[in-house]
Design a protein around this motif. Structure first.
Motif, PDB file in Angstrom:
ATOM      1  N   LEU A 584       1.036   2.309  -1.909  1.00  0.00           N
ATOM      2  CA  LEU A 584       0.059   3.130  -1.049  1.00  0.00           C
ATOM      3  C   LEU A 584      -0.362   4.038  -2.461  1.00  0.00           C
ATOM      4  CD1 LEU A 584      -1.270   3.717   1.669  1.00  0.00           C
ATOM      5  CD2 LEU A 584       0.104   5.750   1.828  1.00  0.00           C
ATOM      6  N   SER A 585      -1.778   4.126  -2.381  1.00  0.00           N
ATOM      7  CA  SER A 585      -2.054   5.126  -3.323  1.00  0.00           C
ATOM      8  C   SER A 585      -3.075   6.249  -2.801  1.00  0.00           C
ATOM      9  CB  SER A 585      -2.743   4.660  -4.643  1.00  0.00           C
ATOM     10  OG  SER A 585      -3.928   4.166  -4.252  1.00  0.00           O
ATOM     11  N   ALA A 764       8.304  -4.827  -0.304  1.00  0.00           N
ATOM     12  CA  ALA A 764       9.062  -4.393   0.767  1.00  0.00           C
ATOM     13  C   ALA A 764       9.526  -3.112   1.063  1.00  0.00           C
ATOM     14  CB  ALA A 764      10.374  -4.977   0.620  1.00  0.00           C
ATOM     15  N   VAL A 765       9.752  -2.334  -0.152  1.00  0.00           N
ATOM     16  CA  VAL A 765      10.045  -0.980  -0.071  1.00  0.00           C
ATOM     17  C   VAL A 765       8.971  -0.205   0.363  1.00  0.00           C
ATOM     18  CG1 VAL A 765      10.656   1.127  -1.163  1.00  0.00           C
ATOM     19  CG2 VAL A 765      11.876  -1.164  -1.818  1.00  0.00           C
ATOM     20  N   SER A 766       7.802  -0.368  -0.201  1.00  0.00           N
ATOM     21  CA  SER A 766       6.435   0.279   0.205  1.00  0.00           C
ATOM     22  C   SER A 766       6.061  -0.004   1.641  1.00  0.00           C
ATOM     23  CB  SER A 766       5.282  -0.337  -0.659  1.00  0.00           C
ATOM     24  OG  SER A 766       4.004   0.243  -0.165  1.00  0.00           O
ATOM     25  N   ASP A 767       6.364  -1.140   2.263  1.00  0.00           N
ATOM     26  CA  ASP A 767       6.147  -1.281   3.599  1.00  0.00           C
ATOM     27  C   ASP A 767       7.181  -0.527   4.524  1.00  0.00           C
ATOM     28  OD1 ASP A 767       3.755  -2.391   3.275  1.00  0.00           O
ATOM     29  OD2 ASP A 767       4.300  -4.557   3.243  1.00  0.00           O
ATOM     30  N   PHE A 768       8.387  -0.488   3.999  1.00  0.00           N
ATOM     31  CA  PHE A 768       9.236   0.250   4.872  1.00  0.00           C
ATOM     32  C   PHE A 768       8.854   1.411   5.154  1.00  0.00           C
ATOM     33  CE2 PHE A 768      13.213  -2.429   2.889  1.00  0.00           C
ATOM     34  CZ  PHE A 768      12.845  -3.596   3.848  1.00  0.00           C
ATOM     35  N   VAL A 769       8.330   2.254   4.180  1.00  0.00           N
ATOM     36  CA  VAL A 769       7.949   3.584   4.492  1.00  0.00           C
ATOM     37  C   VAL A 769       6.565   3.473   5.123  1.00  0.00           C
ATOM     38  CG1 VAL A 769       6.951   5.568   3.067  1.00  0.00           C
ATOM     39  CG2 VAL A 769       8.930   4.290   1.885  1.00  0.00           C
ATOM     40  N   LEU A 770       5.880   2.622   4.925  1.00  0.00           N
ATOM     41  CA  LEU A 770       4.472   2.820   5.850  1.00  0.00           C
ATOM     42  C   LEU A 770       4.761   2.394   7.152  1.00  0.00           C
ATOM     43  CD1 LEU A 770       1.166   2.759   5.092  1.00  0.00           C
ATOM     44  CD2 LEU A 770       1.538   0.336   5.245  1.00  0.00           C
ATOM     45  N   LEU A 771       5.622   1.635   7.445  1.00  0.00           N
ATOM     46  CA  LEU A 771       5.898   1.147   8.792  1.00  0.00           C
ATOM     47  C   LEU A 771       6.741   2.114   9.390  1.00  0.00           C
ATOM     48  CD1 LEU A 771       6.865  -2.741   8.524  1.00  0.00           C
ATOM     49  CD2 LEU A 771       4.470  -1.551   9.426  1.00  0.00           C
ATOM     50  N   SER A 772       7.639   2.754   8.721  1.00  0.00           N
ATOM     51  CA  SER A 772       8.437   4.234   9.303  1.00  0.00           C
ATOM     52  C   SER A 772       7.287   5.233   9.544  1.00  0.00           C
ATOM     53  CB  SER A 772       9.328   4.573   8.206  1.00  0.00           C
ATOM     54  OG  SER A 772      10.369   3.808   8.221  1.00  0.00           O
ATOM     55  N   ALA A 773       6.467   5.470   8.773  1.00  0.00           N
ATOM     56  CA  ALA A 773       5.357   6.583   8.903  1.00  0.00           C
ATOM     57  C   ALA A 773       4.658   6.245  10.224  1.00  0.00           C
ATOM     58  CB  ALA A 773       4.514   6.780   7.780  1.00  0.00           C
ATOM     59  N   THR A 774       4.164   4.833  10.437  1.00  0.00           N
ATOM     60  CA  THR A 774       3.404   4.637  11.436  1.00  0.00           C
ATOM     61  C   THR A 774       4.205   4.753  12.847  1.00  0.00           C
ATOM     62  OG1 THR A 774       2.186   3.096   9.957  1.00  0.00           O
ATOM     63  CG2 THR A 774       1.617   2.566  12.294  1.00  0.00           C
ATOM     64  N   GLU A 775       5.361   4.434  12.881  1.00  0.00           N
ATOM     65  CA  GLU A 775       6.156   4.351  14.148  1.00  0.00           C
ATOM     66  C   GLU A 775       6.405   5.832  14.375  1.00  0.00           C
ATOM     67  OE1 GLU A 775       9.719   2.213  14.698  1.00  0.00           O
ATOM     68  OE2 GLU A 775       8.689   0.538  13.683  1.00  0.00           O
ATOM     69  N   HIS A 793       4.869   7.283  -2.234  1.00  0.00           N
ATOM     70  CA  HIS A 793       5.759   6.173  -2.859  1.00  0.00           C
ATOM     71  C   HIS A 793       6.768   5.853  -1.796  1.00  0.00           C
ATOM     72  CE1 HIS A 793       3.249   6.675  -6.186  1.00  0.00           C
ATOM     73  NE2 HIS A 793       4.151   7.674  -7.023  1.00  0.00           N
ATOM     74  N   ASP A 794       8.209   6.025  -1.981  1.00  0.00           N
ATOM     75  CA  ASP A 794       9.179   5.815  -0.932  1.00  0.00           C
ATOM     76  C   ASP A 794       9.476   6.807  -0.109  1.00  0.00           C
ATOM     77  OD1 ASP A 794      10.373   7.203  -3.202  1.00  0.00           O
ATOM     78  OD2 ASP A 794      11.975   5.731  -3.471  1.00  0.00           O
ATOM     79  N   SER A 795       8.668   7.584  -0.111  1.00  0.00           N
ATOM     80  CA  SER A 795       9.220   8.761   0.944  1.00  0.00           C
ATOM     81  C   SER A 795       7.910   9.350   1.521  1.00  0.00           C
ATOM     82  CB  SER A 795       9.477   9.958  -0.155  1.00  0.00           C
ATOM     83  OG  SER A 795       8.428  10.609  -0.843  1.00  0.00           O
ATOM     84  N   LEU A 796       8.165   9.948   2.933  1.00  0.00           N
ATOM     85  CA  LEU A 796       7.112  10.568   3.409  1.00  0.00           C
ATOM     86  C   LEU A 796       7.298  12.027   4.151  1.00  0.00           C
ATOM     87  CD1 LEU A 796       7.893  10.305   6.945  1.00  0.00           C
ATOM     88  CD2 LEU A 796       8.118   8.109   6.332  1.00  0.00           C
ATOM     89  N   ILE A 797       6.376  12.654   4.379  1.00  0.00           N
ATOM     90  CA  ILE A 797       6.525  14.042   4.791  1.00  0.00           C
ATOM     91  C   ILE A 797       5.652  14.244   6.249  1.00  0.00           C
ATOM     92  CG2 ILE A 797       5.770  16.296   4.107  1.00  0.00           C
ATOM     93  CD1 ILE A 797       5.576  15.308   1.255  1.00  0.00           C
ATOM     94  N   LEU A 798       6.521  15.067   7.276  1.00  0.00           N
ATOM     95  CA  LEU A 798       5.764  15.464   8.466  1.00  0.00           C
ATOM     96  C   LEU A 798       5.711  16.892   8.444  1.00  0.00           C
ATOM     97  CD1 LEU A 798       7.965  13.451  11.038  1.00  0.00           C
ATOM     98  CD2 LEU A 798       5.962  12.773   9.823  1.00  0.00           C
TER      99      LEU A 798
END
Length: 843
Positions: A584-585, A764-775, A793-798
């Motif tokens: 993601l960018s 794969a790592v990018s999609d782990f983060v993307l799918l986690s954020a979506t869930e 990148h490999d992190s997400l923020i709520l």
């Protein structure tokens, strides 16, 4: 027919055309014969001809069959490129005469600038500006680049595939132009392109009834597109909205119906002063002049609620920001997006715009050109365009989007890419990213000003004074590359070196002080190989710091104010198509690039101006060693898996212990860490040991051999990935994303094999983060205490309400671990969750 006596290449052996002029289907006009063609006496038998023949075979065509008539713009070998235009002109009469003698139903394909000029005469524009269909003496001619272009630019080979598809299918029937009518004239005659203007609530209700009247089994795509004055969804006005659910007809909803003021917003004739006053007006800056019409909003909600349709847009997230974030149409959505569809089929950067895609698929040409009679550039204010012109343009957008959706869906299903990754990764994440964009991230604007005036500017002034003292020149300007280069090379005597840029991978040579050169000097300095005194090196240290602070000031502190929302937040735009691997960018502003190095007090200071709103916190989660663990899962390497499964083990220490023994040093551990990541992403262990670790040749050779012995599973997987890429032209991630290299030559075979290794890991790592954020988004979607605000990148923020920290933290960590564990249940992924009110404390 030729003017051989005037030709600068006269006297050479002529290569005549080949083929049956009476029965051929395609006439290929090349540029000039190469040495192989001259030797064999036939056109299209050299390297470029072989390449073209191979791509034609993929479409079931034989270049050297009777279907093709092969000719060149010049009959003789080119001996001097500067004189080529003169030679083309000398041969042009012969070319025209040949084309007249050939079967008039055959498709002419002019390949390259000189081939084009031999048919149409000399042209000033480049060949890419001409790519597509043109008419010549009543016949259609397809113009494209010469096949030799792809030998030097193999990454662009998908364009050759598109060109072959286009000239084989022939020129498509014209789409549009649209005629504007009143709904009372519905339906239009068959074959007409008609747009109906819905400028009253009754007309909009009529349209919604039309959609309900379509039998359920016939309901399919509904295309939607907005034209807005500019791109700020909180301040800029929607000018019109177009909707289409049948080809050939569309429906326009003008801004006079969307807003309470009930009038059309037209700015034609506004001078610069009037625009400046408007943009500085408090009502514009606060967005209060945009009051949605409540009745229209309710009707639009009814429109999006009509069942059994699939709403589709092109880059639909942009339009949905306006409909949801500005008009408040809570259920505005798109089930499909043609920009994502095409990205799944062609993951390269760029080339996903609606107009070039519509031209590739439907030969629509440049239907945007009329707009530029009224605006100077694409970023101009669209309110200055006459409404009839804008409406017809808007209708063409939805017409092309509707057709593209059908064509691209068929291709995705044929390639086996429709469910994964298109629906279950990209479209699954799209709603989450849209809401994260609309939510935005809060910025402390008082802190923003304080950082500029009390922190950065004083330090920048101080550095300028110090640099001037070092140069003994009070007028020295550190922003001037000319002055810096002159002092560094002529006075300080720094050596001229060559360096590769980190981002583009290009070599920088000559007298330059670009970052890549400064980094190369820094490495030489660390190794004691820089032939300048320490006092000279101090100038470079100060220069680097000056440039760093200047970038922070210009690219983050000041630039961020441009993106200040009416809610005091910044609203970035996430790009699912931003990288070739699927990472993601973000842009406008580029939130993912916010500096956060803990070794630099300035970066965290800038990051910390991004905060949670009062009563809330920022909750940050990222994976630990995700690339390594994913590599272990993909390769089933026993050493890697065993190390990760050993409780309390430090991976890099275990590798160093295996490589150097129990008494390994800190430097040896660091060396193993460098090698691990370089090798993991496709590097050669021996080359890394030589270059990055500075090992001697024999030592590097032995070390690389022992390294491979240590990781047999990964060595095998790397080899298999390289073979896959060479065999099928692509490799695939665990979620179905493809990384393609459709043309592999001696020039790019090494790159292709590296891509085959690193792309599945990064993806794969990018999609782990993307799918986690979506869930997590869907988990908290209907709550009022947690929301996704940023992915980096490999992190997400709520952003989380203070009284729900513990609950959200448990859920967040569980989801982050569950997602990769579904693919690799035997790998103990780890996710760390941190909480703070400031972004810089987390990243």
């Amino acid at each position: 027919m030729t003017k051989c006596a005037e030709c600068p290449f006269r006297g050479g052996k002529k290569v005549l055309s080949k083929g049956n002029p009476d029965s051929c289907k395609y006439v290929l006009v090349g540029e000039a014969p190469g040495r192989n063609e001259v030797f064999k006496g036939e056109p299209f038998v050299g390297e470029t001809g072989t390449l073209l023949a191979a791509f034609l075979r993929q479409k079931g065509l034989d270049l050297h069959s009777e279907d093709f008539y092969l000719m060149n713009a010049m009959s003789c070998l080119v001996k001097n490129k500067k004189k080529t235009p003169q030679a083309v002109e000398c041969c042009r009469d012969r070319v025209i005469a040949e084309l007249h003698s050939i079967n008039q139903d055959a498709t002419i394909v002019a390949m390259g600038r000189f081939a084009r000029d031999s048919v149409f005469g000399p042209q000033r524009e480049g060949i890419m500006a001409w790519r597509g269909w043109h008419t010549w003496e009543g016949r259609y001619v397809y113009v494209t680049v010469h096949p030799s272009f792809y030998l030097y630019n193999p990454d662009e080979a998908p364009m050759l595939i598109k060109d072959i598809k286009r000239f084989v299918r022939g020129k498509q029937p014209q789409i549009g132009p649209f005629e504007l009518r009143e709904p009372k004239d519905f339906p239009a005659a068959v074959g007409k392109y008609v747009g109906y203007v819905l400028d009253t609530h009754d007309k909009l209700r009529w349209f919604i009834r039309r959609m309900h009247e379509v039998p359920i089994e016939e309901r399919g795509y509904v295309a939607v597109d907005l034209e807005t004055d500019q791109v700020d969804f909180q301040r800029d006005r929607i000018l019109c909205m177009s909707v289409a659910f049948r080809e050939g007809e569309g429906f326009i909803i003008p801004d006079s119906l969307l807003y309470e003021d009930g009038h059309t917003f037209v700015t034609r004739g506004w001078d610069r002063d009037k625009w400046h006053r408007f943009l500085e007006d408090k009502r514009y800056r606060q967005g209060t002049y945009l009051k949605p019409d409540i009745h229209t909003r309710v009707l639009l909600e009814s429109l999006f609620a009509v069942p059994h349709y699939r709403w589709v847009g092109h880059n639909s997230k942009f339009d949905m920001r306006f409909l949801k974030g500005q008009l408040g149409v809570y259920n505005a959505h798109c089930d499909d997006d043609t920009i994502h569809m095409h990205y799944v089929l062609d993951e390269r950067k760029g080339g996903h715009g609606l107009k070039p895609l519509a031209d590739d698929y439907f030969d629509v040409g440049d239907y945007e050109h009329d707009l530029f009679n009224y605006i100077t550039k694409k970023s101009g204010h669209y309110s200055g365009i006459p409404r009839e012109v804008l409406y017809r343009y808007n209708l063409m957008d939805t017409e092309c989007t509707l057709r593209l959706a059908k064509a691209l869906e068929a291709e995705l299903k044929q390639e086996g890419l429709y469910e994964w990754p298109y629906l279950n990764v990209l479209m699954y994440a799209d709603e989450m990213l849209l809401d994260a964009e609309i939510t935005g991230m809060y910025v402390d604007w008082e802190e923003n000003l304080r950082i500029e005036h009390e922190e950065l500017m004083p330090e920048i002034r101080k550095l300028v004074r110090e640099l001037r003292e070092m140069t003994n020149n009070q007028s020295f300007n550190p922003n001037s590359s000319q002055q810096v280069n002159k002092f560094v090379y002529d006075v300080l005597k720094f050596p001229v070196v060559s360096a590769r840029t980190r981002a583009g991978g290009h070599h920088v040579t000559g007298r330059s002080t670009q970052k890549a050169i400064l980094d190369a000097w820094e490495k030489m300095h660390e190794l004691g190989e820089l032939p300048v005194p320490e006092s000279s090196w101090e100038f470079i240290v100060k220069l680097k710091e000056f440039r760093h602070l200047r970038k922070l000031l210009g690219s983050y502190v000041r630039k961020w104010r441009k993106y200040r929302g009416t809610d005091d937040r910044v609203h970035t735009s996430f790009l699912l198509r931003g990288t070739v691997t699927g990472r993601l960018s973000a842009t406008d502003p580029p939130m993912q690039t916010i500096p956060s190095k803990v070794t630099d007090r300035w970066g965290p200071m800038v990051a910390n101006m991004h905060k949670a709103q009062p009563g809330w916190v920022l909750m940050y989660a990222d994976y630990s060693q995700a690339e390594l663990m994913t590599g272990a899962g993909l390769s089933s390497d026993e050493f890697m898996i065993k190390t990760f499964q050993t409780e309390g083990a430090d991976y890099h220490s275990e590798v160093a212990r295996a490589a150097f023994g129990e008494n390994f040093t800190r430097d040896q551990r660091q060396a193993c860490k460098k090698l691990t990541f370089g090798w993991l992403y496709g590097g050669n262990a021996r080359e890394i040991a030589l270059d990055a670790l500075q090992f001697d040749g024999p030592v590097a050779e032995r070390f690389a051999h022992e390294w491979d012995q240590m990781f047999p599973g990964m060595v095998k997987w790397r080899a298999e990935q390289g073979k896959k890429m060479l065999r099928q032209g692509y490799v695939e991630s665990i979620y179905g994303r493809r990384r393609r290299q459709v043309l592999i030559t001696d020039r790019n075979v090494g790159k292709a094999q590296r891509i085959a290794i690193n792309s599945p890991l990064q993806s794969a790592v990018s999609d782990f983060v993307l799918l986690s954020a979506t869930e997590l988004y869907h988990r908290f979607k209907r709550t009022d205490y947690a929301r996704v605000v940023l992915l980096i990148h490999d992190s997400l923020i709520l952003e989380v309400r203070e009284d729900k920290i513990d609950k959200v933290k448990r859920i967040m960590q569980k989801v982050m671990l569950d997602v990769p564990s579904r693919k690799f249940p035997h790998i103990p992924f780890q996710a760390e969750v941190k909480v703070s009110t400031q972004l810089g404390d987390l990243t």
